[in-house]
Motif scaffolding. Structure first.
Motif, PDB file in Angstrom:
ATOM      1  N   PHE A 122       0.790  -1.226   0.000  1.00 38.10           N
ATOM      2  CA  PHE A 122       0.000   0.000   0.000  1.00 38.10           C
ATOM      3  C   PHE A 122       0.830   1.288   0.000  1.00 38.10           C
ATOM      4  CE2 PHE A 122      -3.055  -3.038   1.963  1.00 38.10           C
ATOM      5  CZ  PHE A 122      -3.975  -3.024   0.923  1.00 38.10           C
ATOM      6  N   ILE A 123       2.158   1.191   0.178  1.00 30.47           N
ATOM      7  CA  ILE A 123       2.974   2.413   0.174  1.00 30.47           C
ATOM      8  C   ILE A 123       4.094   2.333  -0.862  1.00 30.47           C
ATOM      9  CG2 ILE A 123       4.424   3.962   1.548  1.00 30.47           C
ATOM     10  CD1 ILE A 123       2.963   3.031   4.040  1.00 30.47           C
ATOM     11  N   VAL A 124       4.993   1.388  -0.700  1.00 33.09           N
ATOM     12  CA  VAL A 124       6.201   1.339  -1.535  1.00 33.09           C
ATOM     13  C   VAL A 124       5.866   1.175  -3.012  1.00 33.09           C
ATOM     14  CG1 VAL A 124       8.313   0.059  -2.028  1.00 33.09           C
ATOM     15  CG2 VAL A 124       7.637   0.487   0.342  1.00 33.09           C
ATOM     16  N   LEU A 125       4.893   0.328  -3.338  1.00 32.05           N
ATOM     17  CA  LEU A 125       4.571   0.085  -4.746  1.00 32.05           C
ATOM     18  C   LEU A 125       4.151   1.356  -5.480  1.00 32.05           C
ATOM     19  CD1 LEU A 125       2.653  -3.335  -4.756  1.00 32.05           C
ATOM     20  CD2 LEU A 125       5.034  -2.880  -5.336  1.00 32.05           C
ATOM     21  N   ASP A 132       8.031   0.830 -13.062  1.00 33.96           N
ATOM     22  CA  ASP A 132       9.197   0.028 -12.737  1.00 33.96           C
ATOM     23  C   ASP A 132       9.511   0.174 -11.251  1.00 33.96           C
ATOM     24  OD1 ASP A 132      10.857  -1.798 -14.012  1.00 33.96           O
ATOM     25  OD2 ASP A 132      12.549  -0.433 -13.914  1.00 33.96           O
ATOM     26  N   GLY A 133      10.060  -0.874 -10.651  1.00 34.47           N
ATOM     27  CA  GLY A 133      10.360  -0.851  -9.228  1.00 34.47           C
ATOM     28  C   GLY A 133      11.785  -1.232  -8.932  1.00 34.47           C
ATOM     29  N   GLY A 134      12.145  -1.233  -7.662  1.00 37.72           N
ATOM     30  CA  GLY A 134      13.490  -1.587  -7.248  1.00 37.72           C
ATOM     31  C   GLY A 134      14.262  -0.396  -6.721  1.00 37.72           C
ATOM     32  N   THR A 135      15.429  -0.686  -6.185  1.00 35.05           N
ATOM     33  CA  THR A 135      16.251   0.360  -5.577  1.00 35.05           C
ATOM     34  C   THR A 135      16.628   1.444  -6.572  1.00 35.05           C
ATOM     35  OG1 THR A 135      17.170  -1.333  -4.122  1.00 35.05           O
ATOM     36  CG2 THR A 135      18.325   0.756  -4.220  1.00 35.05           C
ATOM     37  N   PHE A 136      17.036   1.049  -7.778  1.00 36.08           N
ATOM     38  CA  PHE A 136      17.446   2.039  -8.766  1.00 36.08           C
ATOM     39  C   PHE A 136      16.262   2.849  -9.280  1.00 36.08           C
ATOM     40  CE2 PHE A 136      21.817   0.504  -9.443  1.00 36.08           C
ATOM     41  CZ  PHE A 136      22.430   1.728  -9.598  1.00 36.08           C
ATOM     42  N   ALA A 137      15.084   2.260  -9.276  1.00 42.38           N
ATOM     43  CA  ALA A 137      13.906   3.017  -9.675  1.00 42.38           C
ATOM     44  C   ALA A 137      13.648   4.150  -8.683  1.00 42.38           C
ATOM     45  CB  ALA A 137      12.692   2.097  -9.761  1.00 42.38           C
ATOM     46  N   LEU A 138      13.800   3.869  -7.393  1.00 45.54           N
ATOM     47  CA  LEU A 138      13.665   4.910  -6.376  1.00 45.54           C
ATOM     48  C   LEU A 138      14.731   5.980  -6.550  1.00 45.54           C
ATOM     49  CD1 LEU A 138      12.876   2.938  -3.082  1.00 45.54           C
ATOM     50  CD2 LEU A 138      11.397   4.586  -4.226  1.00 45.54           C
ATOM     51  N   ALA A 323      10.885  -8.594  -3.451  1.00 46.79           N
ATOM     52  CA  ALA A 323      10.620  -9.041  -4.820  1.00 46.79           C
ATOM     53  C   ALA A 323       9.361  -8.398  -5.378  1.00 46.79           C
ATOM     54  CB  ALA A 323      10.489 -10.565  -4.857  1.00 46.79           C
ATOM     55  N   MET A 324       8.403  -8.075  -4.498  1.00 48.38           N
ATOM     56  CA  MET A 324       7.182  -7.416  -4.966  1.00 48.38           C
ATOM     57  C   MET A 324       7.515  -6.093  -5.647  1.00 48.38           C
ATOM     58  SD  MET A 324       4.157  -8.014  -2.181  1.00 48.38           S
ATOM     59  CE  MET A 324       5.055  -7.518  -0.720  1.00 48.38           C
ATOM     60  N   PHE A 325       8.473  -5.380  -5.088  1.00 49.04           N
ATOM     61  CA  PHE A 325       8.859  -4.086  -5.637  1.00 49.04           C
ATOM     62  C   PHE A 325       9.874  -4.241  -6.765  1.00 49.04           C
ATOM     63  CE2 PHE A 325      10.959   0.234  -4.918  1.00 49.04           C
ATOM     64  CZ  PHE A 325       9.991   0.900  -5.649  1.00 49.04           C
ATOM     65  N   ILE A 336       0.040  -6.961  -8.611  1.00 42.77           N
ATOM     66  CA  ILE A 336       0.749  -7.435  -7.430  1.00 42.77           C
ATOM     67  C   ILE A 336      -0.082  -7.215  -6.172  1.00 42.77           C
ATOM     68  CG2 ILE A 336       2.764  -6.978  -5.962  1.00 42.77           C
ATOM     69  CD1 ILE A 336       4.410  -6.630  -8.459  1.00 42.77           C
ATOM     70  N   GLN A 337      -0.785  -6.095  -6.100  1.00 40.88           N
ATOM     71  CA  GLN A 337      -1.651  -5.823  -4.952  1.00 40.88           C
ATOM     72  C   GLN A 337      -2.776  -6.846  -4.854  1.00 40.88           C
ATOM     73  OE1 GLN A 337      -2.715  -1.738  -5.814  1.00 40.88           O
ATOM     74  NE2 GLN A 337      -1.341  -0.972  -4.222  1.00 40.88           N
ATOM     75  N   ILE A 338      -3.398  -7.146  -5.979  1.00 40.07           N
ATOM     76  CA  ILE A 338      -4.506  -8.108  -5.995  1.00 40.07           C
ATOM     77  C   ILE A 338      -4.029  -9.489  -5.573  1.00 40.07           C
ATOM     78  CG2 ILE A 338      -6.087  -9.338  -7.531  1.00 40.07           C
ATOM     79  CD1 ILE A 338      -6.391  -6.713  -9.103  1.00 40.07           C
ATOM     80  N   ALA A 339      -2.900  -9.933  -6.141  1.00 35.05           N
ATOM     81  CA  ALA A 339      -2.395 -11.269  -5.841  1.00 35.05           C
ATOM     82  C   ALA A 339      -2.027 -11.417  -4.369  1.00 35.05           C
ATOM     83  CB  ALA A 339      -1.184 -11.577  -6.725  1.00 35.05           C
TER      84      ALA A 339
END
Length: 774
Positions: A122-125, A132-138, A323-325, A336-339
């Motif tokens: 509910f927050i990080v995603l 796109d997600g992950g450390t480099f995306a941030l 891994a979700m992010f 990902i939220q639904i699953a």
């Protein structure tokens, strides 16, 4: 072949163009740096704009559900198989008090609720970088809103995206601007941010090594429950064989692996759910009392230091959360939220509640909780499904590792490797053969050395919590600078999650001598590799900027040396977005001949995950029009797929033809006509009105230039590149000489060459050696 066209200019600029297009030529002076970062993908990728800036998401409900199904097999295998080893890793010395089971269960419930569910789902995603997600995306998200990037090829304008939309004045905005200004003025803060991003990346890769090990070994150990005579060495050998097979199928891609694994992991979640419900009903339904957090306080009060140490086992219930992010680029936020909310979270709660109910009656079986709590009637089917689920669990972090390595390479923070896009539908799904091989070897060595889940679990916890701390740190900056979150909400986030994660981290560090050193060793090696590569590239880029030459000097040099022009098109690759690279002067001095059409090509990766194909190229002239020299900026996001050289070449030349046509609508001040460095006469192909009129003389001139370009293309296209050698300057320190002359040199010799990464055909390549002293 579909022709790439540049996206149109802002509305007011377009209106001016249309108003003056009848028989008039327009005057336009721009900065190429500013133009090169104005891509719609930086603000609204994945959506379509309609009236008044309203954006509609293009992804359909059907696509979201398909992605949610795939994500079960790719993302949630890791966290889904944690019931295999959590209780056994928590109570390594046995259960001392019956209520300790409720205390540990309560810790598991609230760990799953606060971290994977609330923090990540509910927050990080929502801190995704255009999907796109992950450390480099941030990190790239922060770099686009503040001038904190120290990565090569990033001009100051690259991060001024806040100017693309107006923000309502508020107290939060003023605070964000102050924080942004403080970060931009502090070189130390910028370096710390980069190291945080690299450290988080290194931890995720280390996680990708340990996840397959602990998941597979814990599942295979179940066979010892039936046959006590089987040695741990045999279990390790079986696990190694399974791991080798797993890494061999990676080349088929995330999509095929996801569709293959999703049904199996869905069966796994159904199995652990029903078995959990069965154990609750049969053994002890009072375990629901664990939802009352009082049992957590009683647990620590009763066990004190031992309770704190046991957190190293509790934290394993949230393995695979990152891994979700990190895998977000393979799927979508909603899928990902639904699953997780609809399937994974309820299934895990049932599994842990059921195991706790069993242990309340049979506490002596804690070392083999999972298999002992499985009813005899379904033991062997459960064993088979557990093996399959363990293999799937490994897939989550393997996919995340591929994604994050590709991001690192695009931002010049990792040596160039072969990247294979395994899906034509989803660009984020990639496979990197070299990384796959290294992960396989590392997993085999760790499994064969540690042999059991206890030691691997000690190492695993540090990698899991380390990544979470990095994510929380970067997310806090996102909240302050980008989201403009109210300060008291940011403080609540920092206090709550900072306390939880630091408490977990202190516990896992306690087990440093028992295997906890392993992920830190992985992270240290990877961090060194990434930082060395980035450091030298940054210094090399700074050297190129310092040594660049003006267009006047270039033309004077060509005249002095009597340079001959030969038919054909030359594409000279450079990392400079501004100025003529020194390598060109080096070319001319060694080979006094240039092609009749010369294009300086700068492949520029922006701090954004993708650049729409229609906004790929920007052009401008270099020197007088009769010289037929041009500058081309080919822009990519860190998740974009490079096309083959033939397609790239054709699209570039088609766009160049459009530029020649559109450029004649504009006029340039005579005093600034040849001033290359100031960036005049930049034309976005899409800004030109189709109805714009040109006089007969201009039309004839344009047609002659287009014919000249076509004839030059028929004569052939040659790629010009510098084969550079980087050497530390004589006044450098001993440490710098080691980094540049030895460490970087080893990395460079073992990575893909520039021409291979750019897919340049060897028969059309001309290289000249050049030495950089940094």
């Amino acid at each position: 072949m579909e022709k790439e066209e540049m996206v149109g200019a802002p509305n007011e600029e377009r209106n001016q163009l249309q108003a003056n297009s009848h028989g008039k030529r327009l005057r336009r002076i721009d900065s190429l740096d500013l133009e090169s970062v104005k891509v719609s993908g930086m603000a609204n990728h994945g959506s379509v704009s309609i009236n008044n800036g309203l954006h509609i998401n293009l992804i359909t409900v059907s696509a979201i559900l398909h992605l949610a199904f795939q994500s079960i097999g790719v993302v949630y295998g890791d966290i889904g198989t944690s019931p295999l080893y959590v209780f056994s890793s928590t109570f390594t010395d046995g259960i001392r008090h019956p209520d300790d089971i409720l205390g540990a269960l309560s810790l598991i419930i609230y760990s799953l609720t606060l971290l994977p569910l609330i923090k990540y789902v509910f927050i990080v995603l929502w801190a995704d970088d255009n999907g796109d997600g992950g450390t480099f995306a941030l990190y790239s998200l922060i770099c686009r809103h503040a001038k904190v990037s120290v990565i090569p090829q990033q001009q100051a304008e690259d991060t001024e995206l806040s100017t693309y939309k107006l923000a309502t004045p508020s107290r939060q905005l003023k605070r964000a601007l102050k924080i942004k200004e403080a970060l931009e003025k502090s070189n130390a803060a910028q370096t710390i941010l980069l190291i945080l991003a690299l450290l988080g990346t290194s931890m995720v890769i280390g996680d990708g090594v340990l996840t397959p090990c602990i998941s597979v070994v814990s599942a295979v150990q179940g066979i010892q429950t039936v046959d006590k005579s089987l040695s741990q060495e045999l279990v390790a050998m079986i696990s190694v064989a399974i791991l080798v097979i797993l890494f061999c199928v990676q080349r088929f891609g995330t999509q095929k692996v996801g569709y293959s694994f999703a049904p199996a992991i869905l069966i796994w979640f159904l199995f652990i759910s029903f078995i959990g419900i069965y154990n609750i009903a049969k053994h002890d339904a009072s375990v629901f009392k664990a939802f009352y957090p009082k049992y957590i306080f009683d647990y620590f009060k009763r066990n004190s230091k031992q309770g704190w140490i046991s957190l190293g086992g509790i934290v394993l219930c949230i393995t695979g959360t990152e891994a979700m992010f990190a895998d977000l680029g393979h799927f979508s936020v909603r899928s990902i939220q639904i699953a997780f909310s609809g399937i994974v979270y309820p299934a895990l709660l049932c599994a842990y509640l059921g195991q706790a109910a069993y242990l309340r009656k049979f506490p002596e079986d804690v070392a083999e909780t999972f298999y002992k709590s499985t009813p005899n009637a379904v033991y062997w089917p459960m064993f088979v499904v557990a093996i399959i689920a363990a293999v799937i669990a490994s897939q989550a972090m393997i996919s995340a590792t591929f994604s994050i390595i590709k991001q690192s390479m695009a931002l010049d923070c990792f040596p160039r490797l072969t990247v294979i896009h395994t899906s034509s539908k989803y660009e984020g799904q990639v496979y990197i053969p070299e990384i796959n091989f290294i992960l396989m070897i590392a997993c085999v060595v760790v499994t064969a050395s540690f042999k059991d889940t206890t030691k691997i679990g000690n190492a695993y916890g540090i990698a899991v919590v380390g990544v979470m701390i990095v994510t929380s740190s970067l997310l806090t900056l996102v909240m302050l600078i980008i989201w403009h979150t109210r300060l008291f909400l940011v403080l609540i986030f920092v206090i709550v999650y900072g306390a939880i994660e630091l408490l977990f981290f202190s516990s896992v560090l306690y087990k440093f001598p028992q295997g906890g050193y392993l992920p830190l060793a992985f992270a240290a090696v990877l961090l060194l590799v990434m930082y060395v590569w980035h450091y030298v590239h940054a210094k090399r880029y700074a050297y190129e900027v310092e040594q660049k030459v003006t267009s006047e000097y270039m033309l004077s040099l060509c005249s002095t040396l009597g340079v001959t022009k030969v038919p054909g098109i030359g594409l000279l690759y450079t990392e400079l977005a501004q100025g003529v690279p020194a390598i060109f002067a080096h070319f001319v001095r060694n080979l006094p001949a240039i092609h009749s059409v010369l294009v300086f090509v700068c492949v520029k990766y922006l701090p954004v995950n993708t650049v729409p194909a229609g906004e790929r190229f920007l052009f401008r002239r270099v020197g007088p029009e009769e010289e037929k020299m041009y500058k081309c900026i080919a822009r990519y996001g860190y998740r974009d797929k490079r096309t083959g050289n033939v397609e790239f070449e054709n699209r570039l030349l088609e766009s160049l033809g459009e530029f020649i046509l559109s450029d004649n609508i504009y006029t340039r001040p005579e005093s600034e006509e040849n001033n290359f460095d100031r960036g005049e006469s930049i034309v976005d192909i899409g800004t030109v009105s189709e109805n714009a009129a040109m006089d007969a003389r201009t039309m004839e001139s344009v047609q002659d230039e287009l014919d000249f370009l076509e004839n030059a293309q028929k004569s052939g296209v040659v790629y010009l590149m510098g084969d550079s050698e980087v050497i530390a300057s004589e006044d450098s320190s001993l440490f710098k000489r080691f980094i540049v002359n030895y460490a970087y040199d080893i990395l460079k010799k073992n990575c893909r060459k520039g021409q291979a990464a750019l897919e340049i055909p060897h028969r059309n390549l001309l290289q000249v050696g050049m030495t950089y002293y940094i």
